[in-house]
Design a protein around this motif. Structure first.
Motif, PDB file in Angstrom:
ATOM      1  N   VAL A   1       0.832  -1.206   0.000  1.00 36.03           N
ATOM      2  CA  VAL A   1       0.000   0.000   0.000  1.00 36.03           C
ATOM      3  C   VAL A   1       0.866   1.255   0.000  1.00 36.03           C
ATOM      4  CG1 VAL A   1      -1.688   1.333   1.319  1.00 36.03           C
ATOM      5  CG2 VAL A   1      -1.954  -1.137   1.102  1.00 36.03           C
ATOM      6  N   ALA A   2       1.781   1.363   0.958  1.00 31.72           N
ATOM      7  CA  ALA A   2       2.632   2.548   1.038  1.00 31.72           C
ATOM      8  C   ALA A   2       3.556   2.641  -0.170  1.00 31.72           C
ATOM      9  CB  ALA A   2       3.441   2.525   2.326  1.00 31.72           C
ATOM     10  N   ALA A   3       4.007   1.489  -0.669  1.00 33.96           N
ATOM     11  CA  ALA A   3       4.891   1.500  -1.839  1.00 33.96           C
ATOM     12  C   ALA A   3       4.185   2.122  -3.040  1.00 33.96           C
ATOM     13  CB  ALA A   3       5.345   0.078  -2.159  1.00 33.96           C
ATOM     14  N   ARG A   4       2.929   1.779  -3.241  1.00 38.76           N
ATOM     15  CA  ARG A   4       2.170   2.368  -4.353  1.00 38.76           C
ATOM     16  C   ARG A   4       1.953   3.866  -4.139  1.00 38.76           C
ATOM     17  NH1 ARG A   4      -0.861  -2.550  -3.859  1.00 38.76           N
ATOM     18  NH2 ARG A   4      -0.394  -3.963  -5.597  1.00 38.76           N
ATOM     19  N   LEU A   5       1.713   4.267  -2.896  1.00 37.70           N
ATOM     20  CA  LEU A   5       1.529   5.693  -2.608  1.00 37.70           C
ATOM     21  C   LEU A   5       2.785   6.485  -2.950  1.00 37.70           C
ATOM     22  CD1 LEU A   5      -0.380   5.519   0.806  1.00 37.70           C
ATOM     23  CD2 LEU A   5      -1.295   6.270  -1.399  1.00 37.70           C
ATOM     24  N   VAL A   6       3.950   5.889  -2.697  1.00 45.02           N
ATOM     25  CA  VAL A   6       5.206   6.562  -3.027  1.00 45.02           C
ATOM     26  C   VAL A   6       5.368   6.676  -4.539  1.00 45.02           C
ATOM     27  CG1 VAL A   6       7.717   6.339  -2.991  1.00 45.02           C
ATOM     28  CG2 VAL A   6       6.399   5.901  -0.913  1.00 45.02           C
TER      29      VAL A   6
ATOM     30  N   LYS B   1       2.245   8.797  -6.029  1.00 51.97           N
ATOM     31  CA  LYS B   1       1.794  10.072  -5.480  1.00 51.97           C
ATOM     32  C   LYS B   1       2.911  10.854  -4.804  1.00 51.97           C
ATOM     33  CE  LYS B   1      -1.951  11.974  -2.597  1.00 51.97           C
ATOM     34  NZ  LYS B   1      -3.133  11.619  -1.741  1.00 51.97           N
ATOM     35  N   TYR B   2       3.284  10.440  -3.616  1.00 51.37           N
ATOM     36  CA  TYR B   2       4.169  11.268  -2.800  1.00 51.37           C
ATOM     37  C   TYR B   2       5.606  11.343  -3.325  1.00 51.37           C
ATOM     38  CZ  TYR B   2       0.244  11.068   0.420  1.00 51.37           C
ATOM     39  OH  TYR B   2      -1.005  11.166   0.976  1.00 51.37           O
ATOM     40  N   GLY B   3       6.074  10.281  -3.960  1.00 53.30           N
ATOM     41  CA  GLY B   3       7.439  10.287  -4.479  1.00 53.30           C
ATOM     42  C   GLY B   3       7.504  10.058  -5.975  1.00 53.30           C
ATOM     43  N   GLU B   4       6.439  10.417  -6.673  1.00 55.15           N
ATOM     44  CA  GLU B   4       6.356  10.104  -8.104  1.00 55.15           C
ATOM     45  C   GLU B   4       7.450  10.768  -8.927  1.00 55.15           C
ATOM     46  OE1 GLU B   4       2.817  11.487  -9.953  1.00 55.15           O
ATOM     47  OE2 GLU B   4       2.760  13.390  -8.867  1.00 55.15           O
ATOM     48  N   ASP B   5       7.972  11.901  -8.460  1.00 55.51           N
ATOM     49  CA  ASP B   5       8.997  12.608  -9.222  1.00 55.51           C
ATOM     50  C   ASP B   5      10.343  11.891  -9.223  1.00 55.51           C
ATOM     51  OD1 ASP B   5       7.183  14.590  -9.800  1.00 55.51           O
ATOM     52  OD2 ASP B   5       7.816  15.903  -8.168  1.00 55.51           O
ATOM     53  N   TYR B   6      10.517  10.925  -8.319  1.00 51.35           N
ATOM     54  CA  TYR B   6      11.812  10.247  -8.216  1.00 51.35           C
ATOM     55  C   TYR B   6      11.903   9.010  -9.108  1.00 51.35           C
ATOM     56  CZ  TYR B   6      12.406  13.208  -4.088  1.00 51.35           C
ATOM     57  OH  TYR B   6      12.508  14.280  -3.244  1.00 51.35           O
TER      58      TYR B   6
ATOM     59  N   ASP C   1      10.965   2.323  -8.539  1.00 51.36           N
ATOM     60  CA  ASP C   1      10.428   1.060  -9.026  1.00 51.36           C
ATOM     61  C   ASP C   1       9.508   0.471  -7.961  1.00 51.36           C
ATOM     62  OD1 ASP C   1      10.663  -1.400 -10.945  1.00 51.36           O
ATOM     63  OD2 ASP C   1      11.064  -2.207  -8.947  1.00 51.36           O
ATOM     64  N   LEU C   2       8.300   0.086  -8.351  1.00 51.38           N
ATOM     65  CA  LEU C   2       7.317  -0.392  -7.387  1.00 51.38           C
ATOM     66  C   LEU C   2       7.793  -1.648  -6.668  1.00 51.38           C
ATOM     67  CD1 LEU C   2       4.552  -0.282  -6.041  1.00 51.38           C
ATOM     68  CD2 LEU C   2       3.601  -1.497  -8.003  1.00 51.38           C
ATOM     69  N   ASP C   3       8.339  -2.605  -7.406  1.00 51.99           N
ATOM     70  CA  ASP C   3       8.791  -3.842  -6.770  1.00 51.99           C
ATOM     71  C   ASP C   3       9.881  -3.568  -5.741  1.00 51.99           C
ATOM     72  OD1 ASP C   3       7.037  -5.359  -8.262  1.00 51.99           O
ATOM     73  OD2 ASP C   3       8.493  -5.808  -9.835  1.00 51.99           O
ATOM     74  N   GLN C   4      10.798  -2.641  -6.066  1.00 51.03           N
ATOM     75  CA  GLN C   4      11.861  -2.311  -5.121  1.00 51.03           C
ATOM     76  C   GLN C   4      11.296  -1.656  -3.869  1.00 51.03           C
ATOM     77  OE1 GLN C   4      13.121   0.848  -4.075  1.00 51.03           O
ATOM     78  NE2 GLN C   4      14.772  -0.086  -2.883  1.00 51.03           N
TER      79      GLN C   4
ATOM     80  N   ASN D   1       9.977  -1.824   1.808  1.00 48.14           N
ATOM     81  CA  ASN D   1       9.016  -1.680   2.891  1.00 48.14           C
ATOM     82  C   ASN D   1       8.903  -2.966   3.707  1.00 48.14           C
ATOM     83  OD1 ASN D   1       7.132  -0.413   4.504  1.00 48.14           O
ATOM     84  ND2 ASN D   1       5.438  -0.706   3.088  1.00 48.14           N
ATOM     85  N   ARG D   2       8.854  -4.081   3.017  1.00 47.33           N
ATOM     86  CA  ARG D   2       8.750  -5.363   3.722  1.00 47.33           C
ATOM     87  C   ARG D   2       9.989  -5.604   4.595  1.00 47.33           C
ATOM     88  NH1 ARG D   2       7.847  -8.527  -0.470  1.00 47.33           N
ATOM     89  NH2 ARG D   2       5.586  -8.311  -0.316  1.00 47.33           N
ATOM     90  N   SER D   3      11.145  -5.253   4.057  1.00 50.52           N
ATOM     91  CA  SER D   3      12.381  -5.519   4.788  1.00 50.52           C
ATOM     92  C   SER D   3      12.594  -4.563   5.956  1.00 50.52           C
ATOM     93  CB  SER D   3      13.577  -5.438   3.836  1.00 50.52           C
ATOM     94  OG  SER D   3      13.792  -4.101   3.400  1.00 50.52           O
ATOM     95  N   GLN D   4      11.974  -3.370   5.913  1.00 50.11           N
ATOM     96  CA  GLN D   4      12.202  -2.405   6.982  1.00 50.11           C
ATOM     97  C   GLN D   4      11.295  -2.618   8.192  1.00 50.11           C
ATOM     98  OE1 GLN D   4      11.517   1.557   5.464  1.00 50.11           O
ATOM     99  NE2 GLN D   4       9.303   1.331   5.413  1.00 50.11           N
ATOM    100  N   ILE D   5      10.228  -3.376   8.027  1.00 50.31           N
ATOM    101  CA  ILE D   5       9.293  -3.572   9.137  1.00 50.31           C
ATOM    102  C   ILE D   5       9.986  -4.137  10.377  1.00 50.31           C
ATOM    103  CG2 ILE D   5       7.294  -4.930   9.896  1.00 50.31           C
ATOM    104  CD1 ILE D   5       6.072  -4.428   7.115  1.00 50.31           C
TER     105      ILE D   5
END
Length: 340
Positions: free
Chosen positions: A256-261, A264-269, A272-275, A280-284
């Motif tokens: 969810v947060a990955a898609r938002l980045v 939306k929030y980080g679209e200018d950067y 890659d969605l998979d990355q 996100n999974r690894s940082q939990i």
């Protein structure tokens, strides 16, 4: 925000005062604004924030949260707080202490990552496994957080700070291109990038966490000024409550947060969605204390601060350290949890 009965009755009186035949749109009461300064660019590292914004967790707490990205060329967080250009900001441990030593009256409220994922990536030609391995290397790093971490490791080990700083972005490509001997990056980011390229840890590259090199410190310390906390404590508690809800939700679906980045929030950067999902999974796990999964999210550990964090600061030359209760508030996060 729910209106109190008095506010509702006042709005009725206002409507009746409008001249007959005229039409006035209903005014929505504005919410108090909380300005957040990120410590880095808008990526999935701030998953809790993006979810809290998108799902209305902050707004449900009666807040309008705005944010400013960090990065290599971003203004110093302590300067923004002192100048009143930000209400809350993320900082790292040693830069925080340096800001306090310069006279900034700052307070740590919590930490998003009590286990710091920052470390050193090296190649088999110059493997970094112990502090001495850093000596004489050309080390690719992004900014003050990375450089102070390297110097802290060397200081704690009683070694001279003999290494060469090579400016770098957030991609590990310069390391592979031979522009440096090592790269300061994250277990949750650059290490994953290398693995997605087909490289294998301990065969093609080595990743050594700074904690394993002797420098133990949380990542992403949430900081404010003492004056702002004193004048806006309910607002700070509400922000933390919304943020806790965001991080709690994040554990249910890291995509969810990955898609938002990405969208939306980080679209200018151009992420890659998979990355971003993998990151996100690894940082939990890093958002929890090692061996203490039930310890509250965002909470501070007094023993960790008084022990290894202060020891590292002294070894790195920060000798006039303030009292812990002067620079940290251990009560705000527990107060936020009471309302969830």
């Amino acid at each position: 925000m729910k209106w109190h009965r008095r506010s509702f009755l006042a709005s009725l009186v206002l409507c009746r005062a409008v001249a007959p035949g005229s039409i006035r749109a209903a005014e929505t009461p504005s919410l108090p604004v909380v300005r957040l300064k990120l410590g880095w660019i808008a990526n999935v590292q701030y998953a809790g924030e993006w979810i809290a914004l998108d799902r209305g967790f902050f707004r449900n707490q009666g807040l309008d949260v705005t944010w400013t990205a960090g990065g290599p060329n971003a203004p110093d967080p302590a300067v923004m707080l002192a100048a009143g250009r930000a209400d809350l900001s993320y900082m790292s441990w040693l830069p925080f202490l340096d800001a306090v030593a310069r006279g900034n009256d700052l307070v740590i409220l919590g930490t998003e990552m009590p286990r710091n994922p920052l470390g050193v990536i090296s190649l088999p030609a110059h493997p970094v496994r112990v502090p001495r391995d850093l000596l004489g290397l050309r080390i690719l790093a992004q900014g003050i957080n990375e450089t102070t971490s390297i110097n802290a490791v060397l200081a704690i080990a009683g070694l001279s700070q003999k290494w060469t700083f090579v400016p770098a972005g957030f991609s590990p490509d310069p390391l592979l291109d031979g522009q440096g001997d090592a790269f300061v990056g994250f277990d949750t980011n650059q290490k994953l990038t290398l693995e997605m390229m087909g490289l294998k840890q301990d065969r093609d590259f080595i990743f050594t966490n700074f904690a394993d090199l002797g420098f133990v410190t949380p990542a992403a310390l949430l900081v404010t000024t003492r004056a702002y906390l004193a004048q806006n404590r309910p607002r700070v508690v509400a922000f933390l409550r919304g943020l806790i809800q965001g991080w709690t939700f994040n554990e249910t679906d890291p995509a969810v947060a990955a898609r938002l980045v990405v969208e939306k929030y980080g679209e200018d950067y151009g992420f890659d969605l998979d990355q971003q999902i993998l990151q996100n999974r690894s940082q939990i796990p890093f958002t929890h204390y090692r061996g203490m999964p039930s310890r509250p999210l965002l909470s501070l550990d007094r023993d960790m601060m008084a022990g290894p964090m202060y020891a590292a600061a002294r070894a790195a030359g920060r000798t006039a350290l303030p009292d812990i209760d002067r620079i940290a508030d251990f009560t705000v996060v527990p107060e936020a949890f009471k309302g969830i």
